[in-house]
Design a protein around this motif. Sequence first.
Motif, PDB file in Angstrom:
ATOM      1  N   ASP A 177      23.144  49.110  -7.753  1.00 15.39           N
ATOM      2  CA  ASP A 177      24.426  49.522  -7.192  1.00 15.39           C
ATOM      3  C   ASP A 177      24.646  51.023  -7.325  1.00 15.39           C
ATOM      4  OD1 ASP A 177      24.465  48.691  -9.949  1.00 15.39           O
ATOM      5  OD2 ASP A 177      26.614  49.082  -9.953  1.00 15.39           O
ATOM      6  N   ARG A 236      21.507  51.453   6.745  1.00 11.19           N
ATOM      7  CA  ARG A 236      22.704  51.026   7.480  1.00 11.19           C
ATOM      8  C   ARG A 236      23.913  51.845   7.057  1.00 11.19           C
ATOM      9  NH1 ARG A 236      20.283  45.963   6.275  1.00 11.19           N
ATOM     10  NH2 ARG A 236      19.459  44.956   8.154  1.00 11.19           N
ATOM     11  N   ARG A 277      19.227  48.528   3.564  1.00 13.72           N
ATOM     12  CA  ARG A 277      20.657  48.486   3.252  1.00 13.72           C
ATOM     13  C   ARG A 277      21.261  49.888   3.258  1.00 13.72           C
ATOM     14  NH1 ARG A 277      23.251  49.146  -1.479  1.00 13.72           N
ATOM     15  NH2 ARG A 277      21.313  49.134  -2.678  1.00 13.72           N
ATOM     16  N   THR A 326      24.057  52.695  -4.099  1.00 12.64           N
ATOM     17  CA  THR A 326      25.162  52.564  -3.155  1.00 12.64           C
ATOM     18  C   THR A 326      26.209  53.637  -3.412  1.00 12.64           C
ATOM     19  OG1 THR A 326      24.792  50.185  -3.114  1.00 12.64           O
ATOM     20  CG2 THR A 326      26.885  50.969  -2.209  1.00 12.64           C
ATOM     21  N   ASP A 328      14.329  45.925   0.996  1.00 11.33           N
ATOM     22  CA  ASP A 328      15.735  45.553   1.186  1.00 11.33           C
ATOM     23  C   ASP A 328      16.688  46.719   0.958  1.00 11.33           C
ATOM     24  OD1 ASP A 328      14.865  43.043   1.762  1.00 11.33           O
ATOM     25  OD2 ASP A 328      15.523  42.119  -0.118  1.00 11.33           O
ATOM     26  N   ASP A 329      16.474  47.474  -0.120  1.00 11.30           N
ATOM     27  CA  ASP A 329      17.407  48.560  -0.417  1.00 11.30           C
ATOM     28  C   ASP A 329      17.277  49.704   0.578  1.00 11.30           C
ATOM     29  OD1 ASP A 329      18.939  47.993  -3.069  1.00 11.30           O
ATOM     30  OD2 ASP A 329      16.893  47.305  -3.404  1.00 11.30           O
TER      31      ASP A 329
END
Length: 235
Positions: free
Chosen positions: A131, A169, A166, A134, A162-163
Amino acid sequence: MLIPAIERDLESLADASRVAVLQRFFKTGPGEYGAGDRFRGLRVPVLRGLARKYQDLSQAEAERLLQSAFHEDRLLALLILIRQYYRGDQAVRDRIHRFYLEHTRLVNNWDLVDASAPHLLGHYLEDRPRDLLTRLAASGNLWERRLAIIATLHFIKQQDFDDTLRLARLLLKDPEDLIHKAVGWMLREVQKRQTAVAEAFLIEHYRQMPRTMLRYAIERLPEARRQAYLKGAAA
Protein backbone atom coordinates in the motif's frame (compact mmCIF):
# COMPACT_ATOMS: atom_id res chain seq x y z
CA MET A 1 35.38 10.30 8.45
CA LEU A 2 35.29 9.18 4.83
CA ILE A 3 33.64 12.29 3.41
CA PRO A 4 36.89 14.29 2.91
CA ALA A 5 38.44 11.37 1.02
CA ILE A 6 35.29 10.91 -1.08
CA GLU A 7 35.19 14.60 -1.91
CA ARG A 8 38.84 14.53 -2.97
CA ASP A 9 38.14 11.57 -5.25
CA LEU A 10 35.06 13.19 -6.72
CA GLU A 11 36.93 16.40 -7.42
CA SER A 12 39.96 14.66 -8.91
CA LEU A 13 37.84 12.46 -11.20
CA ALA A 14 35.53 15.25 -12.35
CA ASP A 15 35.38 16.02 -16.07
CA ALA A 16 34.40 19.64 -16.65
CA SER A 17 34.02 19.02 -20.39
CA ARG A 18 30.89 16.92 -19.73
CA VAL A 19 29.13 19.31 -17.36
CA ALA A 20 27.29 21.41 -19.95
CA VAL A 21 26.04 18.29 -21.75
CA LEU A 22 24.74 16.77 -18.51
CA GLN A 23 23.03 19.99 -17.49
CA ARG A 24 21.12 20.02 -20.78
CA PHE A 25 20.37 16.29 -20.65
CA PHE A 26 18.96 16.45 -17.12
CA LYS A 27 16.98 19.64 -17.77
CA THR A 28 18.57 21.96 -15.22
CA GLY A 29 17.35 25.23 -16.74
CA PRO A 30 14.89 27.57 -14.98
CA GLY A 31 11.45 25.96 -14.76
CA GLU A 32 12.72 22.53 -15.87
CA TYR A 33 12.42 19.43 -13.71
CA GLY A 34 16.11 19.49 -12.72
CA ALA A 35 16.37 23.23 -12.27
CA GLY A 36 19.52 24.29 -10.46
CA ASP A 37 21.09 20.82 -10.23
CA ARG A 38 24.89 20.86 -10.42
CA PHE A 39 27.18 18.30 -12.05
CA ARG A 40 30.81 17.25 -11.79
CA GLY A 41 30.90 15.42 -15.12
CA LEU A 42 31.45 11.92 -13.70
CA ARG A 43 30.37 8.78 -15.54
CA VAL A 44 28.29 6.11 -13.82
CA PRO A 45 30.98 3.35 -14.01
CA VAL A 46 33.34 5.68 -12.13
CA LEU A 47 30.72 6.21 -9.46
CA ARG A 48 30.14 2.46 -9.16
CA GLY A 49 33.86 2.03 -8.56
CA LEU A 50 33.73 4.65 -5.81
CA ALA A 51 30.70 2.91 -4.31
CA ARG A 52 32.78 -0.28 -3.96
CA LYS A 53 35.68 1.68 -2.49
CA TYR A 54 33.53 3.44 0.09
CA GLN A 55 30.93 0.76 0.74
CA ASP A 56 31.44 1.02 4.51
CA LEU A 57 30.24 4.62 4.65
CA SER A 58 28.22 5.39 7.77
CA GLN A 59 24.57 6.38 7.49
CA ALA A 60 25.36 9.87 8.77
CA GLU A 61 27.98 10.26 6.05
CA ALA A 62 25.62 8.84 3.44
CA GLU A 63 23.08 11.45 4.48
CA ARG A 64 25.65 14.20 4.11
CA LEU A 65 26.55 12.94 0.64
CA LEU A 66 22.89 12.67 -0.31
CA GLN A 67 22.40 16.30 0.69
CA SER A 68 25.10 17.48 -1.72
CA ALA A 69 24.28 20.08 -4.35
CA PHE A 70 26.08 17.84 -6.87
CA HIS A 71 24.02 15.25 -8.73
CA GLU A 72 26.79 12.66 -8.86
CA ASP A 73 27.34 12.88 -5.09
CA ARG A 74 23.69 11.98 -4.50
CA LEU A 75 23.88 9.10 -6.98
CA LEU A 76 27.02 7.83 -5.25
CA ALA A 77 25.23 7.89 -1.89
CA LEU A 78 22.41 5.80 -3.35
CA LEU A 79 24.80 3.32 -4.98
CA ILE A 80 26.55 2.85 -1.63
CA LEU A 81 23.24 2.35 0.16
CA ILE A 82 22.22 -0.29 -2.40
CA ARG A 83 25.49 -2.19 -1.83
CA GLN A 84 25.00 -2.00 1.93
CA TYR A 85 21.37 -3.11 1.60
CA TYR A 86 22.22 -6.32 -0.27
CA ARG A 87 25.22 -7.08 1.96
CA GLY A 88 23.29 -6.47 5.17
CA ASP A 89 21.04 -8.53 7.39
CA GLN A 90 17.34 -7.77 7.88
CA ALA A 91 18.02 -5.09 10.49
CA VAL A 92 20.35 -3.29 8.07
CA ARG A 93 17.80 -3.55 5.26
CA ASP A 94 15.03 -2.19 7.50
CA ARG A 95 17.20 0.76 8.49
CA ILE A 96 18.23 1.60 4.92
CA HIS A 97 14.66 1.32 3.67
CA ARG A 98 13.44 3.73 6.37
CA PHE A 99 16.30 6.10 5.61
CA TYR A 100 15.43 6.02 1.91
CA LEU A 101 11.79 6.88 2.54
CA GLU A 102 12.80 9.71 4.86
CA HIS A 103 14.95 11.25 2.13
CA THR A 104 12.87 10.87 -1.04
CA ARG A 105 13.02 14.65 -1.52
CA LEU A 106 16.73 14.19 -2.31
CA VAL A 107 16.14 11.39 -4.82
CA ASN A 108 15.24 14.16 -7.19
CA ASN A 109 15.96 13.23 -10.76
CA TRP A 110 14.89 10.34 -12.94
CA ASP A 111 18.23 8.52 -12.94
CA LEU A 112 18.45 8.68 -9.15
CA VAL A 113 14.96 7.18 -8.94
CA ASP A 114 15.61 4.53 -11.57
CA ALA A 115 18.91 3.43 -10.01
CA SER A 116 17.49 3.01 -6.51
CA ALA A 117 13.73 2.35 -6.46
CA PRO A 118 13.73 -1.30 -7.66
CA HIS A 119 16.21 -2.14 -4.88
CA LEU A 120 15.50 0.00 -1.82
CA LEU A 121 11.74 0.03 -2.40
CA GLY A 122 10.76 -2.81 -4.74
CA HIS A 123 12.99 -5.53 -3.32
CA TYR A 124 12.12 -4.55 0.23
CA LEU A 125 8.38 -4.80 -0.46
CA GLU A 126 8.58 -8.14 -2.28
CA ASP A 127 7.10 -10.09 0.65
CA ARG A 128 5.33 -7.19 2.34
CA PRO A 129 2.09 -5.22 1.86
CA ARG A 130 2.47 -2.73 -0.96
CA ASP A 131 0.00 0.00 0.00
CA LEU A 132 3.04 2.29 0.39
CA LEU A 133 3.31 2.31 -3.41
CA THR A 134 -0.28 3.51 -3.70
CA ARG A 135 0.47 6.41 -1.35
CA LEU A 136 3.60 7.33 -3.27
CA ALA A 137 1.73 7.15 -6.59
CA ALA A 138 -0.75 9.70 -5.21
CA SER A 139 1.99 12.06 -3.99
CA GLY A 140 2.20 15.64 -5.18
CA ASN A 141 5.92 15.06 -5.65
CA LEU A 142 6.85 13.99 -9.18
CA TRP A 143 9.79 11.89 -7.99
CA GLU A 144 7.75 9.97 -5.41
CA ARG A 145 5.23 9.06 -8.10
CA ARG A 146 8.07 7.84 -10.30
CA LEU A 147 9.52 5.92 -7.35
CA ALA A 148 6.25 4.04 -7.02
CA ILE A 149 6.01 2.80 -10.60
CA ILE A 150 9.75 2.15 -11.08
CA ALA A 151 9.86 0.12 -7.85
CA THR A 152 7.63 -2.42 -9.58
CA LEU A 153 10.45 -3.33 -11.96
CA HIS A 154 11.62 -5.69 -9.24
CA PHE A 155 8.21 -7.41 -9.18
CA ILE A 156 8.12 -7.61 -12.97
CA LYS A 157 11.40 -9.50 -12.91
CA GLN A 158 9.71 -12.01 -10.60
CA GLN A 159 6.84 -12.43 -13.12
CA ASP A 160 4.56 -10.45 -10.78
CA PHE A 161 2.69 -7.81 -12.78
CA ASP A 162 -0.33 -6.90 -10.66
CA ASP A 163 1.14 -3.85 -8.94
CA THR A 164 2.60 -2.48 -12.16
CA LEU A 165 -0.81 -2.63 -13.84
CA ARG A 166 -2.58 -1.25 -10.78
CA LEU A 167 -0.27 1.75 -10.52
CA ALA A 168 -0.34 2.27 -14.28
CA ARG A 169 -4.11 2.72 -14.00
CA LEU A 170 -3.66 5.25 -11.21
CA LEU A 171 -1.11 7.20 -13.25
CA LEU A 172 -2.90 7.20 -16.60
CA LYS A 173 -3.86 10.86 -16.25
CA ASP A 174 -0.68 12.08 -14.59
CA PRO A 175 0.33 15.48 -15.99
CA GLU A 176 4.08 14.81 -16.11
CA ASP A 177 5.89 13.47 -19.16
CA LEU A 178 8.46 11.75 -16.94
CA ILE A 179 5.66 9.68 -15.43
CA HIS A 180 4.28 8.86 -18.89
CA LYS A 181 7.72 7.57 -19.86
CA ALA A 182 8.10 5.56 -16.65
CA VAL A 183 4.69 3.90 -16.93
CA GLY A 184 5.24 3.13 -20.61
CA TRP A 185 8.64 1.64 -19.83
CA MET A 186 7.20 -0.63 -17.12
CA LEU A 187 4.41 -1.77 -19.42
CA ARG A 188 7.03 -2.58 -22.04
CA GLU A 189 8.91 -4.63 -19.44
CA VAL A 190 5.70 -6.56 -18.75
CA GLN A 191 5.20 -7.07 -22.48
CA LYS A 192 8.71 -8.54 -22.82
CA ARG A 193 7.75 -11.26 -20.33
CA GLN A 194 4.01 -11.76 -20.86
CA THR A 195 2.73 -10.23 -24.08
CA ALA A 196 -0.86 -11.27 -23.43
CA VAL A 197 -0.95 -9.54 -20.03
CA ALA A 198 0.44 -6.29 -21.44
CA GLU A 199 -1.81 -6.35 -24.49
CA ALA A 200 -4.91 -6.90 -22.37
CA PHE A 201 -4.03 -3.76 -20.43
CA LEU A 202 -3.28 -1.82 -23.60
CA ILE A 203 -6.49 -2.83 -25.33
CA GLU A 204 -8.46 -1.58 -22.35
CA HIS A 205 -6.59 1.69 -21.85
CA TYR A 206 -4.60 2.74 -24.89
CA ARG A 207 -7.13 5.30 -26.11
CA GLN A 208 -6.85 7.14 -22.79
CA MET A 209 -3.07 6.87 -22.49
CA PRO A 210 -0.89 9.92 -23.09
CA ARG A 211 0.91 9.57 -26.42
CA THR A 212 4.36 9.30 -24.85
CA MET A 213 3.21 6.55 -22.48
CA LEU A 214 1.70 4.61 -25.36
CA ARG A 215 4.79 4.98 -27.56
CA TYR A 216 7.05 3.70 -24.80
CA ALA A 217 4.72 0.79 -24.04
CA ILE A 218 4.49 -0.45 -27.64
CA GLU A 219 8.07 0.24 -28.69
CA ARG A 220 9.01 -3.44 -29.11
CA LEU A 221 5.81 -4.64 -30.75
CA PRO A 222 5.80 -5.62 -34.44
CA GLU A 223 5.45 -2.54 -36.65
CA ALA A 224 1.96 -3.39 -37.88
CA ARG A 225 0.75 -3.80 -34.32
CA ARG A 226 2.42 -0.55 -33.25
CA GLN A 227 0.70 1.33 -36.04
CA ALA A 228 -2.67 -0.14 -35.10
CA TYR A 229 -2.30 1.26 -31.58
CA LEU A 230 -1.07 4.62 -32.82
CA LYS A 231 -3.98 4.91 -35.24
CA GLY A 232 -6.54 3.86 -32.62
CA ALA A 233 -7.37 0.70 -34.52
CA ALA A 234 -6.07 -1.98 -32.17
CA ALA A 235 -8.51 -4.66 -31.02
